[in-house]
Write an enzyme that holds these catalytic residues in place. Sequence first.
Site, short mmCIF file in Angstrom:
data_model
loop_
_atom_site.label_atom_id
_atom_site.label_comp_id
_atom_site.label_asym_id
_atom_site.label_seq_id
_atom_site.Cartn_x
_atom_site.Cartn_y
_atom_site.Cartn_z
CB SER A 153 -42.88 52.10 -33.99
OG SER A 153 -41.58 51.65 -34.26
CG ASP A 159 -42.62 49.66 -37.13
OD1 ASP A 159 -43.53 50.04 -36.38
OD2 ASP A 159 -41.63 50.35 -37.41
#
Length: 341
Positions: free
Chosen positions: A38, A152
Site C-alpha cells: 500500500s 490493497d
Amino acid sequence: MKIGLALGAGAARGWTHIGIIQALEKLGVKIDVVAGCSIGAYVGAAYASGRLEGLKEWACSLSDWQVLALMGVGLRRGGIASGQKVFDKLASEFCESSYEAMQKPFASVATDLYTGREVVFNSGPIGDTIQASCAIPALFAPVAHGDRWLVDGAVVNPVPVNLCRQLGADFVIAVNLNADFRPLRLEKLRQDHEENQRKTEDFFTKSQNVLRQWFSPDSKNDKNSDASDDELDVNASDEVKNEEGIASDVIEKVEEEFTEVPEKVNKRNPPGIMSVMSSSLEILQARVTRSRLAGDPPDILIEPQLTDVGIMEFHRAEELCAKGEETIARIAEQIRYQLLT
C-alpha cells in the site's frame, strides 16, 4: 549480511516511512532490499528508485485542499476516489519504469479480489502495480491487471516481511504503522481514534461540498471552463446522464452518508459510512498484521505511535517524517546493538 526493509500499509501514516528510512541511513544502516504494501509500496518504490528526497519535498508541500484535489473524489464505480493523479506523479517523477531498473531490489504486494490470494510484483514494468497495492477497498476502485481485479495488499499482507526474505534478505527490519489497535490499549486510546474518524469524515464532507458546487445551477454554465482536471477529477459524465435529476439525488445521498461523527456515540447518532469503513479496515489490518508477524517475525520491528493521525491526512507529511525520525532515535541503541556491533 543482506538487510531488508519491509514497509507496512497505513494510508497517510505512510509518510512516516520517509523519516524512518532517512534516520536509518543516518544511523549507518545500509538497506539492500525493499518490500512495500500500500503506501509502503508507494514510498518504497521511490526509495528503491533513489528518489526519496524528491518525494519528501513534494509530500511536505501539500495542503489539505491539494490532497482533496489529488484524490479525485467523485462519482465512479468501485470506489469513491480515483487517486490517479497521485500515482501519475509517482510514475513521472519518483519511480523507475520497471522493477529491474531500480537501484535496489524491490517488491510490492496486492490482493486478488476474487480469490483472496497474495499477488507479488518484483519484476517487469511497474505499470499499475503500485496503484493496485494501494487500492484501499471502497476508497479506491480495484485495479484491472491481466485477468485479475486487484485491491490493497493490506487485506492479506500489511507488513510484507516474507517478500524481503524472498528477495534474499538475511536480516529484516519491518515497519508497522498500525500498532494502535491492541486490546489492552483500546480503552485508553478511544478518544484519539474517535477524533481520527471525525477528521476522516470532515475530509469527505469537503468532497461532498465540492460535488454540490459542481452540480449547482450557478456552476452549470461555467463548469467546463473553470473546473479542469488539474483542480478536481470528478468525472461523472459517463454515469450521470441527467445532471439536474440524477445528480441531485446523488448529492442528497452523499449528504445523508457523509455526516459528522458526534462527540458522544449513541444509538441515535451512529458513525458515518467513512468512519465505519476506515475503522473496520484498521481493525482488520491490525489483526492480520499481528497474525503474519507472529508466523514470520522480523529481526527488528519498528512501531511508531500514530494515534492522532487520520487516514486521509496526507497534508501532515512534514510532521510525520519527523515522527519517523523520532521513532528511530528512541530505538537507536537497539538497532546499533543488533546490526552495527
